[in-house]
Design a protein around this motif. Structure first.
Motif, PDB file in Angstrom:
ATOM      1  N   GLY A 254      32.304  41.978  44.868  1.00 21.16           N
ATOM      2  CA  GLY A 254      31.677  43.702  45.342  1.00 21.16           C
ATOM      3  C   GLY A 254      32.310  44.357  45.940  1.00 21.16           C
ATOM      4  O   GLY A 254      31.868  45.719  45.650  1.00 21.16           O
ATOM      5  N   THR A 255      32.565  43.631  46.337  1.00 19.01           N
ATOM      6  CA  THR A 255      32.354  44.141  48.707  1.00 19.01           C
ATOM      7  C   THR A 255      33.655  44.753  48.717  1.00 19.01           C
ATOM      8  O   THR A 255      34.754  44.353  48.424  1.00 19.01           O
ATOM      9  CB  THR A 255      31.391  43.506  49.505  1.00 19.01           C
ATOM     10  N   VAL A 256      34.001  45.995  49.803  1.00 20.42           N
ATOM     11  CA  VAL A 256      34.916  46.147  50.374  1.00 20.42           C
ATOM     12  C   VAL A 256      34.408  45.941  51.960  1.00 20.42           C
ATOM     13  O   VAL A 256      32.801  47.417  52.777  1.00 20.42           O
ATOM     14  CB  VAL A 256      35.759  47.495  50.001  1.00 20.42           C
ATOM     15  N   LYS A 257      34.791  45.282  53.351  1.00 24.78           N
ATOM     16  CA  LYS A 257      34.374  45.312  54.148  1.00 24.78           C
ATOM     17  C   LYS A 257      35.126  45.946  55.414  1.00 24.78           C
ATOM     18  O   LYS A 257      36.573  45.608  54.851  1.00 24.78           O
ATOM     19  CB  LYS A 257      34.103  43.866  54.890  1.00 24.78           C
ATOM     20  N   ILE A 258      35.232  46.764  56.614  1.00 28.88           N
ATOM     21  CA  ILE A 258      35.888  46.852  57.579  1.00 28.88           C
ATOM     22  C   ILE A 258      35.554  45.726  58.556  1.00 28.88           C
ATOM     23  O   ILE A 258      34.206  45.859  59.190  1.00 28.88           O
ATOM     24  CB  ILE A 258      34.984  48.352  58.063  1.00 28.88           C
ATOM     25  N   TRP A 259      36.793  45.125  59.060  1.00 26.36           N
ATOM     26  CA  TRP A 259      36.663  44.516  60.325  1.00 26.36           C
ATOM     27  C   TRP A 259      37.468  44.946  61.079  1.00 26.36           C
ATOM     28  O   TRP A 259      38.403  45.924  61.562  1.00 26.36           O
ATOM     29  CB  TRP A 259      37.671  42.652  60.094  1.00 26.36           C
ATOM     30  N   ARG A 260      37.160  44.581  62.766  1.00 31.47           N
ATOM     31  CA  ARG A 260      37.661  45.687  64.193  1.00 31.47           C
ATOM     32  C   ARG A 260      37.569  43.903  65.443  1.00 31.47           C
ATOM     33  O   ARG A 260      37.070  43.219  65.093  1.00 31.47           O
ATOM     34  CB  ARG A 260      36.841  46.629  64.427  1.00 31.47           C
ATOM     35  N   ARG A 261      38.493  44.090  65.570  1.00 35.33           N
ATOM     36  CA  ARG A 261      39.182  43.205  66.428  1.00 35.33           C
ATOM     37  C   ARG A 261      38.986  44.070  67.769  1.00 35.33           C
ATOM     38  O   ARG A 261      39.620  45.047  68.651  1.00 35.33           O
ATOM     39  CB  ARG A 261      40.624  42.365  66.382  1.00 35.33           C
ATOM     40  N   VAL A 262      37.929  43.492  69.175  1.00 31.14           N
ATOM     41  CA  VAL A 262      37.648  44.293  70.360  1.00 31.14           C
ATOM     42  C   VAL A 262      39.195  43.576  70.988  1.00 31.14           C
ATOM     43  O   VAL A 262      39.640  42.412  71.351  1.00 31.14           O
ATOM     44  CB  VAL A 262      36.653  42.961  71.096  1.00 31.14           C
ATOM     45  N   ALA A 263      39.338  45.249  71.752  1.00 38.14           N
ATOM     46  CA  ALA A 263      40.486  44.755  72.413  1.00 38.14           C
ATOM     47  C   ALA A 263      40.626  43.767  73.466  1.00 38.14           C
ATOM     48  O   ALA A 263      39.995  43.343  73.928  1.00 38.14           O
ATOM     49  CB  ALA A 263      41.115  46.040  73.129  1.00 38.14           C
ATOM     50  N   GLY A 264      41.313  42.732  73.281  1.00 43.55           N
ATOM     51  CA  GLY A 264      41.966  41.277  74.549  1.00 43.55           C
ATOM     52  C   GLY A 264      40.912  39.948  74.078  1.00 43.55           C
ATOM     53  O   GLY A 264      41.520  38.869  74.841  1.00 43.55           O
ATOM     54  N   GLN A 265      40.180  40.046  73.072  1.00 37.49           N
ATOM     55  CA  GLN A 265      39.597  38.947  72.129  1.00 37.49           C
ATOM     56  C   GLN A 265      39.684  39.271  70.616  1.00 37.49           C
ATOM     57  O   GLN A 265      40.999  39.565  70.395  1.00 37.49           O
ATOM     58  CB  GLN A 265      38.154  39.502  72.415  1.00 37.49           C
ATOM     59  N   ASN A 266      40.107  37.765  70.313  1.00 37.63           N
ATOM     60  CA  ASN A 266      40.809  37.551  69.227  1.00 37.63           C
ATOM     61  C   ASN A 266      39.758  37.143  67.744  1.00 37.63           C
ATOM     62  O   ASN A 266      39.796  38.313  67.216  1.00 37.63           O
ATOM     63  CB  ASN A 266      41.304  35.784  69.072  1.00 37.63           C
ATOM     64  N   PRO A 267      38.448  37.197  68.103  1.00 34.21           N
ATOM     65  CA  PRO A 267      36.980  37.625  67.100  1.00 34.21           C
ATOM     66  C   PRO A 267      37.376  38.470  66.385  1.00 34.21           C
ATOM     67  O   PRO A 267      37.128  39.697  66.904  1.00 34.21           O
ATOM     68  CB  PRO A 267      35.721  36.631  67.756  1.00 34.21           C
ATOM     69  N   HIS A 268      36.947  38.718  65.034  1.00 35.16           N
ATOM     70  CA  HIS A 268      36.912  39.836  64.782  1.00 35.16           C
ATOM     71  C   HIS A 268      35.297  39.786  63.867  1.00 35.16           C
ATOM     72  O   HIS A 268      34.973  39.116  63.996  1.00 35.16           O
ATOM     73  CB  HIS A 268      37.461  39.971  63.233  1.00 35.16           C
ATOM     74  N   THR A 269      34.845  41.440  64.127  1.00 37.40           N
ATOM     75  CA  THR A 269      33.350  41.696  64.118  1.00 37.40           C
ATOM     76  C   THR A 269      33.383  42.498  62.915  1.00 37.40           C
ATOM     77  O   THR A 269      34.551  43.677  62.521  1.00 37.40           O
ATOM     78  CB  THR A 269      32.418  42.546  65.380  1.00 37.40           C
ATOM     79  N   THR A 271      31.803  45.492  61.204  1.00 33.54           N
ATOM     80  CA  THR A 271      31.621  47.322  61.661  1.00 33.54           C
ATOM     81  C   THR A 271      31.000  47.426  60.373  1.00 33.54           C
ATOM     82  O   THR A 271      30.054  48.507  60.210  1.00 33.54           O
ATOM     83  CB  THR A 271      32.321  47.823  61.980  1.00 33.54           C
ATOM     84  N   MET A 272      31.187  47.301  59.382  1.00 36.73           N
ATOM     85  CA  MET A 272      30.400  48.168  57.722  1.00 36.73           C
ATOM     86  C   MET A 272      30.571  47.342  56.765  1.00 36.73           C
ATOM     87  O   MET A 272      31.841  46.757  56.312  1.00 36.73           O
ATOM     88  CB  MET A 272      31.163  49.678  57.585  1.00 36.73           C
ATOM     89  N   THR A 273      30.040  47.721  55.605  1.00 41.05           N
ATOM     90  CA  THR A 273      30.106  47.192  54.454  1.00 41.05           C
ATOM     91  C   THR A 273      30.293  48.222  53.571  1.00 41.05           C
ATOM     92  O   THR A 273      29.185  48.945  53.037  1.00 41.05           O
ATOM     93  CB  THR A 273      29.632  45.845  54.124  1.00 41.05           C
ATOM     94  N   LEU A 274      31.580  48.503  52.297  1.00 40.83           N
ATOM     95  CA  LEU A 274      31.075  49.363  51.783  1.00 40.83           C
ATOM     96  C   LEU A 274      30.961  49.054  50.363  1.00 40.83           C
ATOM     97  O   LEU A 274      31.623  48.084  49.925  1.00 40.83           O
ATOM     98  CB  LEU A 274      32.664  50.460  51.606  1.00 40.83           C
ATOM     99  N   LYS A 275      29.734  49.213  48.731  1.00 42.97           N
ATOM    100  CA  LYS A 275      29.598  48.272  48.321  1.00 42.97           C
ATOM    101  C   LYS A 275      29.122  49.194  47.050  1.00 42.97           C
ATOM    102  O   LYS A 275      28.414  50.111  47.896  1.00 42.97           O
ATOM    103  CB  LYS A 275      28.841  47.610  48.533  1.00 42.97           C
ATOM    104  N   ARG A 315      33.726  56.706  60.827  1.00 48.38           N
ATOM    105  CA  ARG A 315      32.957  56.203  59.300  1.00 48.38           C
ATOM    106  C   ARG A 315      33.201  56.164  58.406  1.00 48.38           C
ATOM    107  O   ARG A 315      34.319  57.532  57.920  1.00 48.38           O
ATOM    108  CB  ARG A 315      31.031  56.133  59.407  1.00 48.38           C
ATOM    109  N   PHE A 316      32.928  55.675  57.364  1.00 48.64           N
ATOM    110  CA  PHE A 316      33.837  55.814  55.943  1.00 48.64           C
ATOM    111  C   PHE A 316      32.235  56.173  54.924  1.00 48.64           C
ATOM    112  O   PHE A 316      31.650  55.486  54.831  1.00 48.64           O
ATOM    113  CB  PHE A 316      34.977  54.687  55.139  1.00 48.64           C
ATOM    114  N   ASN A 317      32.857  57.501  54.144  1.00 47.59           N
ATOM    115  CA  ASN A 317      31.547  57.987  53.352  1.00 47.59           C
ATOM    116  C   ASN A 317      32.610  58.067  52.362  1.00 47.59           C
ATOM    117  O   ASN A 317      33.947  58.817  52.028  1.00 47.59           O
ATOM    118  CB  ASN A 317      32.067  59.808  53.817  1.00 47.59           C
TER     119      ASN A 317
END
Length: 451
Positions: A254-269, A271-275, A315-317
């Protein structure tokens, strides 16, 4: 409003259901609370203008639902085809070069010439059940039942003889001499790959799976650069914002999630959960331009929620929801100011966002399918005063349909907001779709209430 079940996309994707439906046109309603959303009455808007004379019986075009003198949308179904191999069509991918690919539960991926959809050959893979495909330039990505992705070069699709070439398979089969392949294979998805997305700027392919994980592949060297647990339930869709590389995922949790990848790095973080709903989210689509960015999500409760990105904070509203489908929304395509949605209720709806606002209206309901609409693709043909699209749809009724859609400019009719003059009249309709009794009985038997 009744909800027959909390089924996710993966729970009924393999079932073939036959149904006919009759449903009026619904418009976007402002979102208040979840309780109000579930119990509120349906409101509909129609232009307060007299109807036009009926169209010529020789014309294949159908005017917009409101029969206005200057209809907002014309559409007609130009082709209805069946897969030569039989079975349901699970995926569609359209290239800018004029070829459409369809994937089914067989090992053959059919190629069709746009827009008339004449057969142009096929690709034969070593594994079938092509549930998801993605085309970019001369490259076609296909996901198969063995939980691996094939990468194909289809550069010669305009030649008389179609000769695709397989570039690679992700992950590659492990060998004693290929330690990278061994490491990648250990991260192989444990369940069906349900979605694909490609970040053009960095050549990254994202794969989402019913095993709740997302894998990130660098296509240039076949290397798995990241793998992370994205949701508490199956991942059903992924989209990437090509402007900034932001990744959006949705799930049966039931969620939508937003992920970001820091420049020069591989892991994704994260940043926001839309529910905004307890219902499984089956589909995502992003409409991004220089002036605006909207994210759309389709849920099993039949609603399409949307979020608008703030220019300053990024941000996504939550902007509201589109109400109209009676059962689960299975697929979404957003292009220009239009949104195409395919549903388990067998219909395709065409929505238009008003310029400079969050208001949406439903321009048409395309209802030629007799089973759940599983996948959609839309190709822009004309960009002048009248916008023209070719829309491709496939359903679990084992049919593949081609639509032509013409959209006229907005006529400046506004809805009352903040004291503005009301220029639309409100009309109420009874929602009474005609559904297969066996289908409804099956849904009732497997139903359970939302939490």
């Amino acid at each position: 409003m009744e909800h027959y079940s909390k089924k996710s996309l993966c729970s009924f994707i393999d079932e073939e259901k036959k149904t006919t439906t009759q449903s009026p046109i619904h418009r976007h309603l402002p979102y208040k609370t979840l309780q109000e959303k579930m119990t509120s009455q349906y409101d509909y808007f129609a232009p307060a203008t007299p109807p036009t004379p009926p169209r010529s019986p020789d014309s294949p075009w159908t005017v917009s639902p409101f029969q206005t003198p200057s209809p907002s949308l014309l559409h007609h179904c130009v082709a209805s085809l069946h897969h030569r191999d039989g079975g349901s069509i699970y995926s569609i991918a359209a290239t800018q070069g004029g070829i459409l690919f369809t994937g089914s539960d067989t090992r053959r991926i059919r190629a069709w010439r746009q827009p008339d959809c004449t057969e142009h050959g096929y690709i034969k893979a070593s594994s079938g059940e092509v549930r998801v495909m993605l085309a970019h330039g001369n490259t076609l990505f296909t996901a198969h039942a063995d939980r691996r992705v094939r990468v194909w070069n289809v550069a010669n699709y305009n030649s008389d003889v179609f000769r695709p070439k397989k570039v690679t398979t992700l992950p590659q089969k492990p060998s004693f001499l290929n330690f990278t392949a061994i490491a990648n294979h250990q991260k192989k998805h444990k369940d069906c790959i349900s979605c694909l997305a490609y970040y053009h700027a960095e050549g990254l392919l994202y794969t989402g799976s019913w095993d709740k994980n997302v894998n990130t592949w660098r296509v240039s060297d076949n290397r798995l650069v990241d793998s992370f647990l994205a949701h508490e339930d199956s991942v059903n869709a992924i989209v990437v914002n090509q402007d900034d590389g932001c990744v959006f995922t949705c799930s049966s949790d039931g969620t939508v999630k937003i992920w970001r990848r820091v420049a020069g790095q591989n892991p994704h973080t994260l940043t926001m959960t839309l529910k905004f709903q307890p219902s499984p989210v089956n589909a995502l689509s992003l409409s991004a331009s220089a002036s605006s960015c909207f994210l759309y999500s389709g849920s099993s409760d039949g609603f399409i929620n949307f979020w608008e990105k703030e220019k300053i904070t990024s941000r996504f509203n939550h902007g509201g929801f589109l109400q109209g489908h009676r059962f689960a929304v299975l697929c979404l395509v957003a292009t220009e100011k239009l949104v195409f949605s395919g549903s388990e209720d067998t219909t395709i709806r065409v929505w238009r966002r008003e310029e400079g606002s969050c208001f949406h209206e439903c321009l048409a309901v395309l209802d030629a399918h007799r089973g759940p609409v599983r996948c959609l693709a839309a190709v822009l043909e004309v960009e002048r005063v009248v916008m023209g699209f070719v829309v491709y749809s496939a359903g679990l009724d084992q049919t593949f349909k081609v639509w032509r859609v013409k959209v006229l400019p907005e006529e400046g009719v506004v809805v009352e907001r903040g004291g503005e003059h009301l220029k639309r009249k409100i009309m109420e309709y009874e929602v009474s779709p005609v559904l297969s009794p066996s289908w409804v009985e099956k849904k009732l038997q497997g139903s359970h209430s939302f939490h």
